[in-house]
Motif scaffolding. Structure first.
Motif, PDB file in Angstrom:
ATOM      1  N   CYS A   1       0.827  -1.219   0.000  1.00 50.61           N
ATOM      2  CA  CYS A   1       0.000   0.000   0.000  1.00 50.61           C
ATOM      3  C   CYS A   1       0.854   1.259   0.000  1.00 50.61           C
ATOM      4  O   CYS A   1       0.534   2.237  -0.682  1.00 50.61           O
ATOM      5  N   LYS A   2       1.952   1.234   0.764  1.00 50.59           N
ATOM      6  CA  LYS A   2       2.834   2.407   0.810  1.00 50.59           C
ATOM      7  C   LYS A   2       3.462   2.692  -0.540  1.00 50.59           C
ATOM      8  O   LYS A   2       3.782   3.839  -0.852  1.00 50.59           O
ATOM      9  N   PHE A   3       3.649   1.632  -1.357  1.00 50.24           N
ATOM     10  CA  PHE A   3       4.211   1.800  -2.693  1.00 50.24           C
ATOM     11  C   PHE A   3       3.120   1.909  -3.766  1.00 50.24           C
ATOM     12  O   PHE A   3       3.375   1.715  -4.945  1.00 50.24           O
ATOM     13  N   ARG A   4       1.888   2.210  -3.309  1.00 47.24           N
ATOM     14  CA  ARG A   4       0.731   2.439  -4.192  1.00 47.24           C
ATOM     15  C   ARG A   4       0.317   1.202  -4.994  1.00 47.24           C
ATOM     16  O   ARG A   4      -0.342   1.324  -6.030  1.00 47.24           O
ATOM     17  N   LYS A   5       0.721   0.035  -4.535  1.00 43.17           N
ATOM     18  CA  LYS A   5       0.368  -1.207  -5.246  1.00 43.17           C
ATOM     19  C   LYS A   5      -0.858  -1.830  -4.578  1.00 43.17           C
ATOM     20  O   LYS A   5      -0.791  -2.923  -4.003  1.00 43.17           O
ATOM     21  N   ILE A   6      -1.971  -1.113  -4.665  1.00 43.38           N
ATOM     22  CA  ILE A   6      -3.201  -1.531  -3.985  1.00 43.38           C
ATOM     23  C   ILE A   6      -3.742  -2.843  -4.577  1.00 43.38           C
ATOM     24  O   ILE A   6      -4.209  -3.719  -3.844  1.00 43.38           O
ATOM     25  N   ASP A   7      -3.666  -2.971  -5.904  1.00 39.93           N
ATOM     26  CA  ASP A   7      -4.171  -4.187  -6.569  1.00 39.93           C
ATOM     27  C   ASP A   7      -3.413  -5.420  -6.090  1.00 39.93           C
ATOM     28  O   ASP A   7      -4.018  -6.478  -5.847  1.00 39.93           O
ATOM     29  N   LYS A   8      -2.097  -5.294  -5.944  1.00 43.95           N
ATOM     30  CA  LYS A   8      -1.299  -6.431  -5.474  1.00 43.95           C
ATOM     31  C   LYS A   8      -1.611  -6.746  -4.014  1.00 43.95           C
ATOM     32  O   LYS A   8      -1.599  -7.915  -3.609  1.00 43.95           O
ATOM     33  N   ALA A   9      -1.904  -5.707  -3.229  1.00 42.46           N
ATOM     34  CA  ALA A   9      -2.298  -5.921  -1.835  1.00 42.46           C
ATOM     35  C   ALA A   9      -3.605  -6.694  -1.767  1.00 42.46           C
ATOM     36  O   ALA A   9      -3.762  -7.619  -0.958  1.00 42.46           O
ATOM     37  N   GLU A  10      -4.556  -6.352  -2.646  1.00 39.86           N
ATOM     38  CA  GLU A  10      -5.846  -7.062  -2.715  1.00 39.86           C
ATOM     39  C   GLU A  10      -5.630  -8.528  -3.103  1.00 39.86           C
ATOM     40  O   GLU A  10      -6.234  -9.432  -2.517  1.00 39.86           O
ATOM     41  N   THR A  11      -4.749  -8.732  -4.088  1.00 48.77           N
ATOM     42  CA  THR A  11      -4.446 -10.105  -4.537  1.00 48.77           C
ATOM     43  C   THR A  11      -3.825 -10.914  -3.408  1.00 48.77           C
ATOM     44  O   THR A  11      -4.167 -12.087  -3.203  1.00 48.77           O
ATOM     45  N   LEU A  12      -2.917 -10.288  -2.664  1.00 49.78           N
ATOM     46  CA  LEU A  12      -2.257 -10.963  -1.549  1.00 49.78           C
ATOM     47  C   LEU A  12      -3.269 -11.380  -0.476  1.00 49.78           C
ATOM     48  O   LEU A  12      -3.204 -12.498   0.059  1.00 49.78           O
ATOM     49  N   ILE A  13      -4.213 -10.499  -0.179  1.00 56.14           N
ATOM     50  CA  ILE A  13      -5.236 -10.807   0.828  1.00 56.14           C
ATOM     51  C   ILE A  13      -6.099 -11.982   0.359  1.00 56.14           C
ATOM     52  O   ILE A  13      -6.373 -12.921   1.130  1.00 56.14           O
ATOM     53  N   THR A  14      -6.500 -11.953  -0.921  1.00 54.96           N
ATOM     54  CA  THR A  14      -7.325 -13.040  -1.496  1.00 54.96           C
ATOM     55  C   THR A  14      -6.590 -14.371  -1.436  1.00 54.96           C
ATOM     56  O   THR A  14      -7.150 -15.406  -1.034  1.00 54.96           O
ATOM     57  N   ASP A  15      -5.300 -14.361  -1.853  1.00 47.68           N
ATOM     58  CA  ASP A  15      -4.505 -15.598  -1.828  1.00 47.68           C
ATOM     59  C   ASP A  15      -4.277 -16.083  -0.403  1.00 47.68           C
ATOM     60  O   ASP A  15      -4.244 -17.288  -0.133  1.00 47.68           O
ATOM     61  N   GLY A  16      -4.127 -15.127   0.528  1.00 47.17           N
ATOM     62  CA  GLY A  16      -3.956 -15.503   1.932  1.00 47.17           C
ATOM     63  C   GLY A  16      -5.181 -16.212   2.470  1.00 47.17           C
ATOM     64  O   GLY A  16      -5.061 -17.220   3.199  1.00 47.17           O
ATOM     65  N   ILE A  17      -6.365 -15.709   2.120  1.00 47.05           N
ATOM     66  CA  ILE A  17      -7.619 -16.350   2.565  1.00 47.05           C
ATOM     67  C   ILE A  17      -7.703 -17.771   2.026  1.00 47.05           C
ATOM     68  O   ILE A  17      -8.111 -18.701   2.740  1.00 47.05           O
ATOM     69  N   ARG A  18      -7.289 -17.977   0.749  1.00 43.21           N
ATOM     70  CA  ARG A  18      -7.310 -19.318   0.146  1.00 43.21           C
ATOM     71  C   ARG A  18      -6.412 -20.287   0.911  1.00 43.21           C
ATOM     72  O   ARG A  18      -6.694 -21.483   0.989  1.00 43.21           O
ATOM     73  N   LEU A  19      -5.313 -19.744   1.491  1.00 41.75           N
ATOM     74  CA  LEU A  19      -4.380 -20.588   2.246  1.00 41.75           C
ATOM     75  C   LEU A  19      -4.772 -20.725   3.719  1.00 41.75           C
ATOM     76  O   LEU A  19      -4.042 -21.308   4.503  1.00 41.75           O
ATOM     77  N   GLY A  20      -5.930 -20.122   4.052  1.00 39.24           N
ATOM     78  CA  GLY A  20      -6.400 -20.244   5.435  1.00 39.24           C
ATOM     79  C   GLY A  20      -5.887 -19.163   6.355  1.00 39.24           C
ATOM     80  O   GLY A  20      -6.009 -19.291   7.584  1.00 39.24           O
ATOM     81  N   VAL A  21      -5.286 -18.123   5.803  1.00 42.95           N
ATOM     82  CA  VAL A  21      -4.802 -17.000   6.629  1.00 42.95           C
ATOM     83  C   VAL A  21      -5.848 -15.893   6.562  1.00 42.95           C
ATOM     84  O   VAL A  21      -6.024 -15.246   5.530  1.00 42.95           O
ATOM     85  N   SER A  22      -6.555 -15.691   7.644  1.00 41.53           N
ATOM     86  CA  SER A  22      -7.652 -14.720   7.656  1.00 41.53           C
ATOM     87  C   SER A  22      -7.147 -13.313   7.941  1.00 41.53           C
ATOM     88  O   SER A  22      -6.402 -13.105   8.905  1.00 41.53           O
TER      89      SER A  22
END
Length: 463
Positions: free
Chosen positions: A24-45
């Motif tokens: 987010c600090k580097f303005r990469k909001i889309d990648k942050a969203e992708t990371l959160i989605t992938d984390g949920i898939r791996l069971g990381v809430s």
């Protein structure tokens, strides 16, 4: 990179939050969203911190609506927004001066059983001040905070002091500073705000006294403090005193940033001491400062002052090779510099190319070209540019009126002067005298009497 992080077996919510924050600090909001989605898939809430970080990123770099949409996702995920969530949203709305939205967010907080904290009220107060609504801002300070059971803190006072200084109420700011001292020890930021306000008001003596107070309180002045005072010395033509301060601090081992050097260089350029200015720029590079667009602008100004157009062309090529983006100030320096060195046609071509490149034609650049064309004797070309300008100020009108008088085109100057009066634009009395005396000298006594009568009539109507 993101997928690699997700595949890491030790991924936890804490690590997820650190990664989301960095993206987010580097303005990469889309990648942050992708990371959160992938984390949920791996069971990381994700938790409330994850979403708050995302909301802050959206508020800073995207928009308030997109940020607010995240709160709905939070609730859908069973995570309740907290005060930090709403403070981020309030800050985002306040930055855009969306006061109604700020107040709505305050109401929404209360509906969800959340109570605004000191940061919430500080942001609201700052928004009121920026919108020129001082009465409401002081109501927050003196009434709303007390009703909420909160006491003003150092940050609260900093908001008020900054606002008072910016609107020119320096004496009120000093009075509040004394009140602040009776409650707690002011921080370095507080002193910098007051020194900046005093410098803007050109209160040299009081600014020096505040600097002494800062040192007496046990603080070391930083780059902001000294650059502010340096600029004051240079603005008030105390060049020698400014240079003395600069050299004095260097002897004491104080390391200046680039902005301090640029303040010194700009002052030297304005007073014609270009050789010394070059020496300071070279010293800046020797100290490991890489050239950015600010330093390139300073160098461009120096080369134009020296009349070294080859060096200007070489420098512009260097800016292009390094992939740097010239700002509005760069183009204004180029247009003004070309005019000063007699390159009128080249200045006009550059001005036209600015429009073709989609660069906003600011008033300063337009005024430079109008003035330059007039001084080069191309008054008709200046008039065509004048007519095409959407925004004009007192300087624009004054420049054209005076140059029409120099060309003995007094009737045309008279018409333009009368249009200024009808629009409520203030023109110096020297322009009025030049037009009227010019009309009389050229034998247009009737036009002179009529122009004078119309000016008086328009002035009476505007008063």
């Amino acid at each position: 990179m993101v997928l690699g992080l997700v595949k890491f077996t030790g991924l936890s919510t804490r690590l997820l939050n650190i990664c989301v924050d960095s993206l987010c600090k580097f303005r990469k909001i889309d990648k942050a969203e992708t990371l959160i989605t992938d984390g949920i898939r791996l069971g990381v809430s994700p938790d409330v911190v994850t979403y708050n970080t995302l909301i802050t990123g959206y508020c800073r770099f995207v928009g308030i609506e997109e940020a607010y949409a995240v709160t709905r996702r939070m609730r859908d995920a069973g995570i309740r927004p907290d005060v930090v969530t709403y403070n981020s949203l309030i800050a985002g709305a306040a930055k855009q001066l969306m006061l109604d939205r700020v107040l709505h967010l305050f109401d929404e907080m209360l509906e969800w059983g959340l109570y605004p904290d000191l940061l919430s009220y500080n942001t609201l107060m700052c928004c009121y001040f920026k919108m020129g609504r001082q009465e409401e801002a002081f109501r927050v300070l003196h009434k709303d905070l007390r009703l909420a059971g909160l006491s003003p803190g150092p940050d609260t006072y900093n908001v008020v002091l900054d606002a008072l200084c910016k609107c020119g109420c320096v004496d009120d700011a000093l009075e509040m500073f004394r009140e602040m001292q009776s409650r707690f020890k002011p921080g370095l930021m507080t002193y910098n705000i007051l020194i900046n306000g005093l410098c803007r008001a050109r209160r040299v003596g009081t600014a020096k006294w505040m600097l002494t107070e800062l040192k007496r309180s046990g603080y070391t002045p930083n780059a902001v403090t000294y650059t502010t005072i340096l600029k004051l010395y240079f603005k008030t033509r105390r060049i020698r005193r400014g240079l003395q301060l600069f050299l004095e601090m260097k002897r004491e081992g104080y390391t200046y940033d680039g902005y301090a050097y640029f303040a010194v260089v700009s002052a030297l350029v304005k007073t014609g001491r270009t050789r010394e200015a070059f020496e300071y720029m070279q010293e800046l590079v020797r100290n490991g400062r890489r050239h950015d667009i600010v330093s390139y602008n300073t160098l461009l100004n120096l080369y134009f002052r020296e009349g070294d157009l080859d060096a200007v062309d070489e420098l512009l090529g260097e800016i292009e090779r390094k992939g740097m983006k010239a700002d509005e100030y760069t183009h204004t320096i180029i247009v003004n510099g070309l005019l000063r060195t007699g390159q009128t046609r080249r200045a006009e071509k550059h001005f036209v190319s600015m429009g073709e490149m989609g660069i906003g034609l600011n008033l300063v650049t337009c005024n430079c070209l109008v003035d330059g064309l007039c001084k080069a004797g191309h008054v008709d070309r200046a008039l065509r540019l004048f007519e095409s300008m959407e925004v004009k100020d007192e300087y624009t009108y004054n420049c054209v009126v005076h140059n029409l008088c120099k060309e003995t085109r007094f009737v045309c100057a008279s018409k333009l002067l009368l249009s200024c009066y009808s629009k409520g634009i203030k023109i110096p009395s020297s322009a009025r005298r030049a037009v009227l005396s010019g009309l009389r000298m050229s034998g247009c006594y009737g036009e002179a009497r009529m122009a004078k009568a119309k000016m008086k009539l328009t002035q009476a109507g505007n008063s």
